[in-house]
Design an enzyme around this catalytic site. Sequence first.
Site, PDB file in Angstrom:
ATOM      1  N   ARG A  65      46.498  -2.621  70.605  1.00  0.00           N
ATOM      2  CA  ARG A  65      47.492  -1.937  69.776  1.00  0.00           C
ATOM      3  C   ARG A  65      48.315  -0.942  70.579  1.00  0.00           C
ATOM      4  O   ARG A  65      48.246   0.268  70.355  1.00  0.00           O
ATOM      5  CB  ARG A  65      46.806  -1.252  68.592  1.00  0.00           C
ATOM      6  CG  ARG A  65      46.082  -2.264  67.706  1.00  0.00           C
ATOM      7  CD  ARG A  65      45.390  -1.628  66.540  1.00  0.00           C
ATOM      8  NE  ARG A  65      44.784  -2.659  65.681  1.00  0.00           N
ATOM      9  CZ  ARG A  65      43.952  -2.412  64.682  1.00  0.00           C
ATOM     10  NH1 ARG A  65      43.602  -1.163  64.416  1.00  0.00           N
ATOM     11  NH2 ARG A  65      43.470  -3.374  63.946  1.00  0.00           N
TER      12      ARG A  65
ATOM     13  N   ASP B 132      55.526  -6.858  84.749  1.00  0.00           N
ATOM     14  CA  ASP B 132      54.937  -6.966  86.089  1.00  0.00           C
ATOM     15  C   ASP B 132      53.457  -7.246  85.878  1.00  0.00           C
ATOM     16  O   ASP B 132      52.684  -6.347  85.532  1.00  0.00           O
ATOM     17  CB  ASP B 132      55.151  -5.651  86.858  1.00  0.00           C
ATOM     18  CG  ASP B 132      54.620  -5.721  88.283  1.00  0.00           C
ATOM     19  OD1 ASP B 132      53.903  -6.695  88.618  1.00  0.00           O
ATOM     20  OD2 ASP B 132      54.914  -4.791  89.058  1.00  0.00           O
TER      21      ASP B 132
ATOM     22  N   ASP C 168      51.186  -8.772  88.071  1.00  0.00           N
ATOM     23  CA  ASP C 168      50.319  -9.215  89.179  1.00  0.00           C
ATOM     24  C   ASP C 168      49.348  -8.156  89.722  1.00  0.00           C
ATOM     25  O   ASP C 168      48.554  -8.464  90.610  1.00  0.00           O
ATOM     26  CB  ASP C 168      51.148  -9.830  90.293  1.00  0.00           C
ATOM     27  CG  ASP C 168      52.155  -8.838  90.867  1.00  0.00           C
ATOM     28  OD1 ASP C 168      51.916  -7.617  90.806  1.00  0.00           O
ATOM     29  OD2 ASP C 168      53.200  -9.294  91.359  1.00  0.00           O
TER      30      ASP C 168
ATOM     31  N   ASP D  96      49.450  -5.804  91.798  1.00  0.00           N
ATOM     32  CA  ASP D  96      49.361  -5.808  93.259  1.00  0.00           C
ATOM     33  C   ASP D  96      49.754  -4.488  93.905  1.00  0.00           C
ATOM     34  O   ASP D  96      49.839  -4.394  95.123  1.00  0.00           O
ATOM     35  CB  ASP D  96      50.224  -6.940  93.826  1.00  0.00           C
ATOM     36  CG  ASP D  96      51.712  -6.673  93.618  1.00  0.00           C
ATOM     37  OD1 ASP D  96      52.059  -5.786  92.800  1.00  0.00           O
ATOM     38  OD2 ASP D  96      52.526  -7.338  94.276  1.00  0.00           O
TER      39      ASP D  96
ATOM     40  N   THR E 143      52.574  -2.971  93.750  1.00  0.00           N
ATOM     41  CA  THR E 143      54.016  -2.873  93.995  1.00  0.00           C
ATOM     42  C   THR E 143      54.724  -3.106  92.669  1.00  0.00           C
ATOM     43  O   THR E 143      54.320  -3.985  91.911  1.00  0.00           O
ATOM     44  CB  THR E 143      54.478  -3.998  94.960  1.00  0.00           C
ATOM     45  OG1 THR E 143      53.635  -3.983  96.082  1.00  0.00           O
ATOM     46  CG2 THR E 143      55.923  -3.809  95.364  1.00  0.00           C
TER      47      THR E 143
ATOM     48  N   GLU F 192      62.393  -9.932  84.437  1.00  0.00           N
ATOM     49  CA  GLU F 192      62.749  -9.978  83.025  1.00  0.00           C
ATOM     50  C   GLU F 192      62.031 -11.137  82.333  1.00  0.00           C
ATOM     51  O   GLU F 192      61.962 -12.244  82.857  1.00  0.00           O
ATOM     52  CB  GLU F 192      64.268 -10.151  82.889  1.00  0.00           C
ATOM     53  CG  GLU F 192      64.699 -10.024  81.442  1.00  0.00           C
ATOM     54  CD  GLU F 192      66.217  -9.993  81.277  1.00  0.00           C
ATOM     55  OE1 GLU F 192      66.934  -9.746  82.260  1.00  0.00           O
ATOM     56  OE2 GLU F 192      66.666 -10.223  80.140  1.00  0.00           O
TER      57      GLU F 192
END
Length: 419
Positions: A204, A274, A276, A278, A280, A285
Amino acid sequence: MRLTLPLLSVLALLQSTSALVAFPGAEGFGADAVGGRQGDVYIVSNLNDSGEGSLRDAVSESDRIVVFSVGGVIEITDRIVVSKRVTILGQTAPGDGITVYGNGWSFSNADESIVRYIRVRMGKGGSSGKDAITIADGSNMIFDHLSVSWGRDETFSINGSGGNITVQNSIIGQGLQTHSCGGLIQTDGGVSLLRNLYIDNKTRNPKVKGVNEFTNNVVYNWGGGGGYIAGGSSAESFVNVIGNYFISGPSTSVTAFTRGNENFHAYVDTNFYDSDKDGTLNGSELGVSSTNYGGMDLVTTRYDYPAVASTLTPEEALAYITKYGGASKVRDSVDSKLIDQVESYGKDGALISDEADMGGAGDLDGGSSPTDTDGDGIPDAAEEELGTDPKTADSMKLDSSGYTYLEVWANSLVPSSYQ
Ligand SMILES: *[C@@H]1O[C@H](CO)[C@@H](O)[C@H](O)[C@H]1NC(C)=O
Ligand SMILES: *[C@@H]1O[C@H](CO)[C@@H](O)[C@H](O)[C@H]1NC(C)=O
Ligand SMILES: *[C@@H]1O[C@H](CO)[C@@H](O)[C@H](O)[C@H]1NC(C)=O
Ligand SMILES: *[C@@H]1O[C@H](CO)[C@@H](O)[C@H](O)[C@H]1NC(C)=O
Ligand SMILES: CC(=O)N[C@H]1CO[C@H](CO)[C@@H](O)[C@@H]1O
């Protein structure tokens, strides 16, 4: 008499279209809240849980603007219940400002609330099954630069028949396990969620139903329950989802948007993800497809809800929130850790079940109370700058802008516009 009525309605219309916003930078459905502008000043002068001079006493009656001559942690046992037409200006507190720790708050039916720059940290000692902030019914409220954490049920929830509510520039995080929820935002009366950070909640973040504007928020490290949950079910929802950034963290195991259906109608535009973890920031989009948006019914025209003055890109929203989000006049240890987690871009962050994992509510520098000879809430030095009389209690008089002198002073302590 027959002519008078239309004239009055024209006047009423003129008044309503030129309503004074709650403070410079107030936006969204709740922008026009009036708070305690037609009432009295109340100065919170101690950190006690109750009694004269306490925050609890301050918000117990309507038509008050509440300012602070002390800073520090207010430890509460019972929940704080706020009355209608109360303005709470946390930025007036000296030192590192105010944290309220130990239980949650109810703004149910607290119509016309204006609340700024305060930390609401519930914690495991709070009432079981309750939220850090609950609003069940009530209209015309705005919450700005709050830091809300450690709800036992939800962290910040709005439901019921009310509406015209804005939560902006705030941090809503770390709902405690095992529930660990950001919040349910479910009303047909209109809620704007603008430039907030949702962080470290299992689920939520938020869950939305009804009429909702979700613009320029950052959602970080949601858990397996979900990020933005399109809680459509059989009720119809009509929402805008614009310019938000979703960043997966260590606890994240499901995609950003889930649980939409054909009853959940959404206009979506430029939301970044984003995924991943990682370290960075390199989100991209989300393509405009119902699949990417958890099965929502995507519409092509933006719902005509009150828009923000400047729509930021997701990167700009992230930059703004990491710098200014929450009770950021002075950031406390908890918010600093949360922002560090965001800036690890996927590496750090955790769901918690005990605020001790964060070092508790932390210590605050209480600062020193400034001299206020007439006791009207505006310190003498500021009265000289404002051109008011430090020897006459005149802080509730209206200045030409339409705000009380007290608000003019309080507004000057923090950035205006969307900051
Ligand atoms: C605040 O609490 C302290 C400690 O319990 C007490 O001594 C003091 O009288 C209280 N202040 C007021 C105004 O009640
Ligand atoms: C709002 O939420 C509260 C707490 O979960 C619940 O008791 C109440 O029934 C809800 N009200 C509505 C109108 O959904
Ligand atoms: C919200 O404000 C609009 C415009 O003033 C009004 O028409 C509507 O009834 C309000 N809704 C609620 C739930 O207060
Ligand atoms: C982000 O960087 C990672 C490697 O660090 C890469 O695997 C991923 O494809 C990048 N994402 C985008 C959207 O460029
Ligand atoms: C689901 C989830 O991860 N919930 C987390 C929300 O945040 C608190 C505090 O970080 C965690 O304890 C919960 O596990």
